[in-house]
Scaffold this active site. Sequence first.
Site, PDB file in Angstrom:
ATOM      1  N   GLY A  91       0.781  -1.236   0.000  1.00  0.00           N
ATOM      2  CA  GLY A  91       0.000   0.000   0.000  1.00  0.00           C
ATOM      3  C   GLY A  91       0.815   1.290   0.000  1.00  0.00           C
ATOM      4  N   HIS A 137      12.678   0.362  -2.216  1.00  0.00           N
ATOM      5  CA  HIS A 137      14.039   0.535  -1.732  1.00  0.00           C
ATOM      6  C   HIS A 137      15.031   0.749  -2.857  1.00  0.00           C
ATOM      7  CE1 HIS A 137      13.779  -3.876  -2.315  1.00  0.00           C
ATOM      8  NE2 HIS A 137      14.945  -3.653  -2.873  1.00  0.00           N
ATOM      9  N   LYS A 188      -3.768  -1.423   5.956  1.00  0.00           N
ATOM     10  CA  LYS A 188      -4.881  -2.338   5.644  1.00  0.00           C
ATOM     11  C   LYS A 188      -5.553  -2.839   6.920  1.00  0.00           C
ATOM     12  CE  LYS A 188      -2.722  -3.787   1.301  1.00  0.00           C
ATOM     13  NZ  LYS A 188      -2.698  -4.742   0.210  1.00  0.00           N
ATOM     14  N   ALA A 224      -5.001   3.049   4.213  1.00  0.00           N
ATOM     15  CA  ALA A 224      -4.857   3.981   3.091  1.00  0.00           C
ATOM     16  C   ALA A 224      -6.157   4.020   2.305  1.00  0.00           C
ATOM     17  CB  ALA A 224      -3.698   3.553   2.202  1.00  0.00           C
TER      18      ALA A 224
HETATM   19  P1  GDP Z   1       2.240  -0.758  -3.377  1.00  0.00           P
HETATM   20  O1  GDP Z   1       2.653  -1.836  -4.334  1.00  0.00           O
HETATM   21  O2  GDP Z   1       2.903  -0.937  -2.050  1.00  0.00           O
HETATM   22  O3  GDP Z   1       2.393   0.634  -3.929  1.00  0.00           O
HETATM   23  O4  GDP Z   1       0.684  -1.009  -3.056  1.00  0.00           O
HETATM   24  P2  GDP Z   1      -0.602  -0.290  -3.673  1.00  0.00           P
HETATM   25  O5  GDP Z   1      -0.787   1.041  -3.059  1.00  0.00           O
HETATM   26  O6  GDP Z   1      -0.552  -0.366  -5.146  1.00  0.00           O
HETATM   27  O7  GDP Z   1      -1.751  -1.220  -3.081  1.00  0.00           O
HETATM   28  C1  GDP Z   1      -1.851  -2.585  -3.429  1.00  0.00           C
HETATM   29  C2  GDP Z   1      -3.291  -3.037  -3.264  1.00  0.00           C
HETATM   30  O8  GDP Z   1      -3.698  -2.968  -1.899  1.00  0.00           O
HETATM   31  C3  GDP Z   1      -4.270  -2.191  -4.049  1.00  0.00           C
HETATM   32  O9  GDP Z   1      -5.260  -3.043  -4.584  1.00  0.00           O
HETATM   33  C4  GDP Z   1      -4.863  -1.286  -2.976  1.00  0.00           C
HETATM   34  O10 GDP Z   1      -6.186  -0.888  -3.295  1.00  0.00           O
HETATM   35  C5  GDP Z   1      -4.846  -2.173  -1.762  1.00  0.00           C
HETATM   36  N1  GDP Z   1      -4.756  -1.399  -0.525  1.00  0.00           N
HETATM   37  C6  GDP Z   1      -3.872  -0.423  -0.237  1.00  0.00           C
HETATM   38  N2  GDP Z   1      -4.088   0.077   0.992  1.00  0.00           N
HETATM   39  C7  GDP Z   1      -5.158  -0.590   1.483  1.00  0.00           C
HETATM   40  C8  GDP Z   1      -5.873  -0.530   2.727  1.00  0.00           C
HETATM   41  O11 GDP Z   1      -5.604   0.255   3.624  1.00  0.00           O
HETATM   42  N3  GDP Z   1      -6.915  -1.420   2.872  1.00  0.00           N
HETATM   43  C9  GDP Z   1      -7.270  -2.310   1.918  1.00  0.00           C
HETATM   44  N4  GDP Z   1      -8.287  -3.124   2.168  1.00  0.00           N
HETATM   45  N5  GDP Z   1      -6.612  -2.378   0.739  1.00  0.00           N
HETATM   46  C10 GDP Z   1      -5.578  -1.536   0.523  1.00  0.00           C
END
Ligand code: GDP
Length: 370
Positions: A91, A137, A188, A224
Amino acid sequence: PESITIQELANRMAEKGADLVKALFKMGTPVTINEVIDQDTAELLVEEFGHRIQRVSDSDVELGIEGDDDAPETLKSRAPVVTIMGHVDHGKTSLLDALRGTNVVSGESGGITQHIGAYQVKTKNGDVITFLDTPGHEAFSEMRARGANVTDIVILVVAADDGLMPQTIEAINHTKAAGVPMIVAINKIDKPEANAQKVRERLLSEEVVVEDMGGDVQDVQVSALKRTGLDELIEKVLLQAELLELGANPDRPAEGNVIEAKLDKGRGPVATVLVRKGTLKVGDTFVVGAESGKVRAMVNDKGQNVKVAGPSTPVEVLGLSGVPMAGDQLSVVENEARAREVAAYRAEQKTRKRTTSAPTSFEHMFSALN
Ligand code: GDP
Ligand code: MG
């Protein structure tokens, strides 16, 4: 990419390859002896084995363009520079978006946001935080490998349903190696299977001890997605920043680092520069890496033209002779002749390094291991 195999590094350090493999395994990075590792991991190993790292100097000091330390009384407080790291899909991007959306004073920017690789968030109390919009990173390591430790604080994102994963552990190691304080964002938390306590416990085995567990690392539960816990996260960043007493002298020729750079079809070479100290002004003459230039225009993260940019401010800079590299230092110099001289010297050095007897790029970073 700059890289070396475990065996090559072991040879250079006069250590057993197997010992290096063991050490990496302990750091949570299982590898084989012929595997190629990145500079940052290599650096970690070198430090782990108590060897001293000698970076090849950019000769900025020699050239007299590396500014002296500013006197304490000239320092004014500056915004903290924050990088978000963590495992893929935990996230990072969502959190960056959420922080930007929730805390940017709305209306001010007319909703126009630019992707320039970094942005500033103004909190409700008027405090400013600079986020590097380059999660992961790799960007962090790349900057560090180029001698640019621009990050003041790392937010480590851990998904509460997934827990600690390989890239989480890598991020922890990189953060520790850089000596940068960390705030853990347990993300999450809205998910039914979220288990924050398990994350805190698991962090213990990586020697990250959060406050609840009796340590001094701040942690905060966030979503998030649902945009909860964000104010608390911001608060913790500001608290950490206060402890760091971040200051810079705004009244001197600017120094900064390139966050990202590209060749823009219409505008020519463009670099996003994070000003570290001093104030960058339109019309300033500068060197950046092996390039030089004169600031023709500057654009902020909201797409607005600005005339000046002080410490911790990211701006797109136009007016470069060519495209510099991420991490390159920008220094304002007194005149164009001087800028050309320094840039030419650096360009020549770069060529010499490329053409002398088969040095690996890795050798440019560590001139000697002892
Ligand atoms: P990154 O690869 O770390 O940048 O992760 P992303 O921001 O692209 O998030 C990956 C997935 O997790 C996406 O489908 C988001 O919608 C979901 N996600 C991110 N934050 C949350 C959260 O707080 N709750 C839930 N349920 N899903 C989340
Ligand atoms: Mg992402």
